[in-house]
Design a protein around this motif. Structure first.
Motif, PDB file in Angstrom:
ATOM      1  N   ARG A  20       0.621 -19.521 -20.056  1.00 26.03           N
ATOM      2  CA  ARG A  20       1.935 -19.691 -19.424  1.00 26.03           C
ATOM      3  C   ARG A  20       2.412 -18.403 -18.768  1.00 26.03           C
ATOM      4  O   ARG A  20       2.973 -18.424 -17.675  1.00 26.03           O
ATOM      5  N   ARG A  21       2.200 -17.281 -19.440  1.00 32.25           N
ATOM      6  CA  ARG A  21       2.669 -15.999 -18.894  1.00 32.25           C
ATOM      7  C   ARG A  21       1.939 -15.651 -17.597  1.00 32.25           C
ATOM      8  O   ARG A  21       2.562 -15.208 -16.631  1.00 32.25           O
ATOM      9  N   PHE A  22       0.632 -15.843 -17.577  1.00 30.32           N
ATOM     10  CA  PHE A  22      -0.112 -15.614 -16.339  1.00 30.32           C
ATOM     11  C   PHE A  22       0.330 -16.599 -15.250  1.00 30.32           C
ATOM     12  O   PHE A  22       0.532 -16.214 -14.102  1.00 30.32           O
ATOM     13  N   ASP A  23       0.483 -17.865 -15.615  1.00 26.47           N
ATOM     14  CA  ASP A  23       0.884 -18.893 -14.654  1.00 26.47           C
ATOM     15  C   ASP A  23       2.255 -18.591 -14.057  1.00 26.47           C
ATOM     16  O   ASP A  23       2.459 -18.717 -12.852  1.00 26.47           O
ATOM     17  N   ALA A  24       3.206 -18.187 -14.884  1.00 26.55           N
ATOM     18  CA  ALA A  24       4.555 -17.876 -14.410  1.00 26.55           C
ATOM     19  C   ALA A  24       4.552 -16.745 -13.390  1.00 26.55           C
ATOM     20  O   ALA A  24       5.408 -16.689 -12.510  1.00 26.55           O
ATOM     21  N   ALA A  25       3.565 -15.855 -13.510  1.00 23.99           N
ATOM     22  CA  ALA A  25       3.451 -14.731 -12.575  1.00 23.99           C
ATOM     23  C   ALA A  25       2.601 -15.081 -11.359  1.00 23.99           C
ATOM     24  O   ALA A  25       2.406 -14.246 -10.477  1.00 23.99           O
ATOM     25  N   GLY A  26       2.073 -16.308 -11.341  1.00 21.95           N
ATOM     26  CA  GLY A  26       1.257 -16.725 -10.206  1.00 21.95           C
ATOM     27  C   GLY A  26      -0.174 -16.232 -10.248  1.00 21.95           C
ATOM     28  O   GLY A  26      -0.864 -16.258  -9.231  1.00 21.95           O
ATOM     29  N   VAL A  27      -0.628 -15.787 -11.404  1.00 24.81           N
ATOM     30  CA  VAL A  27      -2.003 -15.306 -11.543  1.00 24.81           C
ATOM     31  C   VAL A  27      -2.884 -16.474 -11.970  1.00 24.81           C
ATOM     32  O   VAL A  27      -2.651 -17.089 -13.012  1.00 24.81           O
ATOM     33  N   VAL A  28      -3.881 -16.769 -11.168  1.00 19.81           N
ATOM     34  CA  VAL A  28      -4.815 -17.844 -11.479  1.00 19.81           C
ATOM     35  C   VAL A  28      -5.845 -17.311 -12.462  1.00 19.81           C
ATOM     36  O   VAL A  28      -6.418 -16.239 -12.249  1.00 19.81           O
ATOM     37  N   VAL A  29      -6.054 -18.045 -13.550  1.00 14.39           N
ATOM     38  CA  VAL A  29      -7.034 -17.634 -14.548  1.00 14.39           C
ATOM     39  C   VAL A  29      -8.111 -18.701 -14.670  1.00 14.39           C
ATOM     40  O   VAL A  29      -7.889 -19.866 -14.362  1.00 14.39           O
ATOM     41  N   LYS A  30      -9.250 -18.274 -15.129  1.00 16.77           N
ATOM     42  CA  LYS A  30     -10.347 -19.186 -15.444  1.00 16.77           C
ATOM     43  C   LYS A  30     -10.302 -19.389 -16.952  1.00 16.77           C
ATOM     44  O   LYS A  30     -10.477 -18.435 -17.714  1.00 16.77           O
ATOM     45  N   GLU A  31     -10.027 -20.612 -17.384  1.00 16.36           N
ATOM     46  CA  GLU A  31      -9.937 -20.911 -18.810  1.00 16.36           C
ATOM     47  C   GLU A  31     -11.264 -21.478 -19.289  1.00 16.36           C
ATOM     48  O   GLU A  31     -11.793 -22.421 -18.705  1.00 16.36           O
ATOM     49  N   LEU A  32     -11.792 -20.896 -20.347  1.00 16.79           N
ATOM     50  CA  LEU A  32     -13.050 -21.347 -20.945  1.00 16.79           C
ATOM     51  C   LEU A  32     -12.844 -21.603 -22.427  1.00 16.79           C
ATOM     52  O   LEU A  32     -12.010 -20.948 -23.067  1.00 16.79           O
ATOM     53  N   ALA A  33     -13.608 -22.530 -22.972  1.00 19.47           N
ATOM     54  CA  ALA A  33     -13.535 -22.842 -24.395  1.00 19.47           C
ATOM     55  C   ALA A  33     -14.211 -21.741 -25.202  1.00 19.47           C
ATOM     56  O   ALA A  33     -15.408 -21.478 -25.024  1.00 19.47           O
ATOM     57  N   ALA A  34     -13.471 -21.099 -26.088  1.00 15.06           N
ATOM     58  CA  ALA A  34     -14.024 -20.024 -26.911  1.00 15.06           C
ATOM     59  C   ALA A  34     -15.192 -20.518 -27.753  1.00 15.06           C
ATOM     60  O   ALA A  34     -16.132 -19.765 -28.007  1.00 15.06           O
ATOM     61  N   SER A  35     -15.147 -21.775 -28.162  1.00 12.89           N
ATOM     62  CA  SER A  35     -16.218 -22.323 -29.007  1.00 12.89           C
ATOM     63  C   SER A  35     -17.575 -22.329 -28.302  1.00 12.89           C
ATOM     64  O   SER A  35     -18.610 -22.328 -28.960  1.00 12.89           O
ATOM     65  N   ASP A  36     -17.576 -22.298 -26.985  1.00  8.19           N
ATOM     66  CA  ASP A  36     -18.824 -22.250 -26.225  1.00  8.19           C
ATOM     67  C   ASP A  36     -19.381 -20.830 -26.109  1.00  8.19           C
ATOM     68  O   ASP A  36     -20.498 -20.641 -25.624  1.00  8.19           O
ATOM     69  N   TYR A  37     -18.603 -19.838 -26.519  1.00  2.61           N
ATOM     70  CA  TYR A  37     -18.989 -18.433 -26.345  1.00  2.61           C
ATOM     71  C   TYR A  37     -18.788 -17.619 -27.630  1.00  2.61           C
ATOM     72  O   TYR A  37     -18.590 -16.410 -27.569  1.00  2.61           O
ATOM     73  N   THR A  38     -18.866 -18.266 -28.788  1.00  3.47           N
ATOM     74  CA  THR A  38     -18.574 -17.561 -30.037  1.00  3.47           C
ATOM     75  C   THR A  38     -19.471 -16.351 -30.254  1.00  3.47           C
ATOM     76  O   THR A  38     -18.994 -15.306 -30.704  1.00  3.47           O
TER      77      THR A  38
END
Length: 77
Positions: A20-38
């Protein structure tokens, strides 16, 4: 400037707050599932979600100070 990657867990409130904090600032993020990269995340010393990577800097947990620093760095480029 490199992309911001956020590794998240389902139903993780700190993860949602970070996104939410990144989104509110207009910063596009790439969200990945942590379980795929443990393995990768543990090897880097991260044991809690979210894990945020902004190029050379990375951290885990909800860190408004570091999120704001990353946002500001993107505004200044």
């Amino acid at each position: 400037m490199s992309e911001v990657v956020v590794y998240t867990q389902p139903n993780c409130q700190p993860c949602k707050a970070t996104l939410r904090r990144f989104d509110a600032a207009g910063v596009v993020v790439k969200e990945l599932a942590a379980s795929d990269y443990t393995g990768l995340l543990k090897a880097m010393g991260h044991l809690q979600a979210p894990v945020v990577m902004t190029g050379v800097k990375h951290w885990s947990g909800y860190r408004p100070d570091l999120i704001d620093e990353a946002i500001e760095a993107r505004r200044n480029t």
